[in-house]
Design an enzyme around this catalytic site. Sequence first.
Site, PDB file in Angstrom:
ATOM      1  CB  CYS A   1      31.049  20.578  42.689  1.00 54.82           C
ATOM      2  SG  CYS A   1      31.394  21.420  41.133  1.00 54.82           S
TER       3      CYS A   1
ATOM      4  CG  LEU B   1      28.730  27.686  42.497  1.00 56.18           C
ATOM      5  CD1 LEU B   1      27.319  28.278  42.499  1.00 56.18           C
ATOM      6  CD2 LEU B   1      29.495  28.143  43.741  1.00 56.18           C
TER       7      LEU B   1
ATOM      8  N   GLY C   1      36.340  21.946  42.706  1.00 51.35           N
ATOM      9  CA  GLY C   1      37.467  22.867  42.779  1.00 51.35           C
ATOM     10  C   GLY C   1      37.664  23.660  41.510  1.00 51.35           C
ATOM     11  CD  GLU C   2      36.765  26.947  39.416  1.00 54.40           C
ATOM     12  OE1 GLU C   2      37.331  26.775  38.316  1.00 54.40           O
ATOM     13  OE2 GLU C   2      35.534  27.082  39.551  1.00 54.40           O
TER      14      GLU C   2
ATOM     15  CG  ASP D   1      38.423  23.147  35.954  1.00 60.78           C
ATOM     16  OD1 ASP D   1      37.275  22.716  35.747  1.00 60.78           O
ATOM     17  OD2 ASP D   1      38.711  23.852  36.950  1.00 60.78           O
TER      18      ASP D   1
ATOM     19  N   GLY E   1      42.314  36.920  51.445  1.00 56.94           N
ATOM     20  CA  GLY E   1      43.702  37.083  51.858  1.00 56.94           C
ATOM     21  C   GLY E   1      44.228  35.915  52.651  1.00 56.94           C
TER      22      GLY E   1
END
Length: 603
Positions: A2, A50, A75-76, A100, A363
Amino acid sequence: MCGICGIVNTHQEPVSVPLLQRMARTMRHRGPDDEGYQAIDGAGLGFQRLSIIDLSSGHQPMSNEDDSLWIVFNGEIYNYQALRNDLEATGRHRFKTQCDTEVILHLYEDLGEACVRKLRGMFAFAIWDTKKRTLFAARDRFGKKPFNYFLTPRGDLVFASELRALLQHPECPRSIDTHAIHLYLSVQYIPSPKTIYQGISKLPAAHTMVWSQKEGVRTQRYWDLKYEPKPSISYGEAKERLRARLLESVQLRMISDVPLGAYLSGGIDSSIIVAIMAQHSSRPIKTFSIGFNEAAYSELPYARAVAERYQTEHHEFVVKPQLTDVLPKLAWHYSEPFADSSALPSYYLAQQTRQHVTVALTGDGGDELFAGYLRYRAMWVMQFWNGIPAAVRRSLRRLGERLPSSQRSIDWPWRVRRLLEVGSLPPLRQYLRTLDYFHAEELKELWTSDHYAAFEAQKTSSNAIFEETLNRYAPTALLDRLMYLDLNHYLPDCLMVKTDVASMANSLEARSPFLDHILAEEVARWPVGWKYQPLNFSKKILKETYAKELPVSIQKRGKQGFGVPISDWFRGPLRTYLRETLLSKQALGRGYFRPEIVARYVE
């Protein structure tokens, strides 16, 4: 993912919702799926979403049960389900959504500022407490998500995910901070907490911030990576733990309600991530790679070998030097100077990836955790150099001055010259010198005299910032110190900025399994020899743990960064563009740099 923003007025005047909308909508690329605004008791919060988890709800700004707390979150949080179960078990909380964001809000109710210590993931958020009239903000441990802010002359707080959103505010500072440019010229990015503007700050990674009318802004570090004490486990046990930790980290980051894939560079780190994903997925993994027509810079054949082994749904894209349109677009998105040339392919890679998925695993972080950079190898070489008699070193350095002073298509002569230049310095200063793109003598020559005098008076330098970090905590082993510096500066202020901007400019969420703080805390304490050995060079334990999962060509290839043939392009198809930009009256007329020196660099 977001974009968030907000305003808190000291005198409780209502916040202008149209102003919040203008701020948020400059970040629409960060969250094209939803938007929201809330003005509450002299504060205002704005949001662009998003949608990744809980697509049907999760609208922000979001409040708790009695509307005394309001949050905007970017975030997540990967452990939010476990945290939610614990919160519900207390009987004190009632949840309205499955997302979350609401978990953070209720966690703050119970733990206050300490709530961040429970969060596992990437985040930047702000919580407005209507009862205390305080705003609490936090940024994740590795700086994956951005948070910028400033105070108006009377003390109002304004914050946003992006600098450009702050510039919508009529009282936003707009004066250029030349000290930030000075640092940028040294390390190719602007270190936190500085930004390109005087008076605007970045909240550093692993920090919280509290604003109140009485005290203004207070920031505090809530987490740090420690390299001691070393564990008592065996090397074999460490390999088993690495496999378990990384598997857990990847699986947590594969949770998504939207299509998901992975970047695949052909290097060790992204290849391991794809291997783990493929082994624990019932469907073919979507993988995405980018390369160049210049074979020396392209990793596409290596990425293809991994894709073929794991039967991924593979997509490739070749970057060509037609950049006159995308460079201004990138400058708009970064909003401040940023010189890592891999920003170009990173943007294109995200753009192509977004056509197929909304989430991509990367990665990122493997080099910092497992000593993967070539400059770590250079420091190993310098240990032998330091044992050579001083007279011989001086002679070799004079010979080195005849080698090229800048990177070219064959770059070993330039690297040898740099090694010889730093050979007379103490070990830590040797490393810091390898990080400088313009060193002190070059900066003194480049800046006009008035500007440089101000830098000398205030001792503005990247060395001072790095040494301040080591004064806070300095691991015993030299290589641990170098990795600690990179994890505190290069990773959050350069690599994470690049990943965030490239992905968010294309409405793509990028997730980094190596940068799970629980995994990092364990790996950091392992002995240096498990990560780096002279004959094995870098990432020893990582390569050996996943040897069976990697093609032989990937295991045996040397380190290749995300390099870009920028020298070839600027000497060829972009030659005119380079000259017209750097030697223009607009550029040279600002009075920062000596025109004749800029012209000499261009030539």
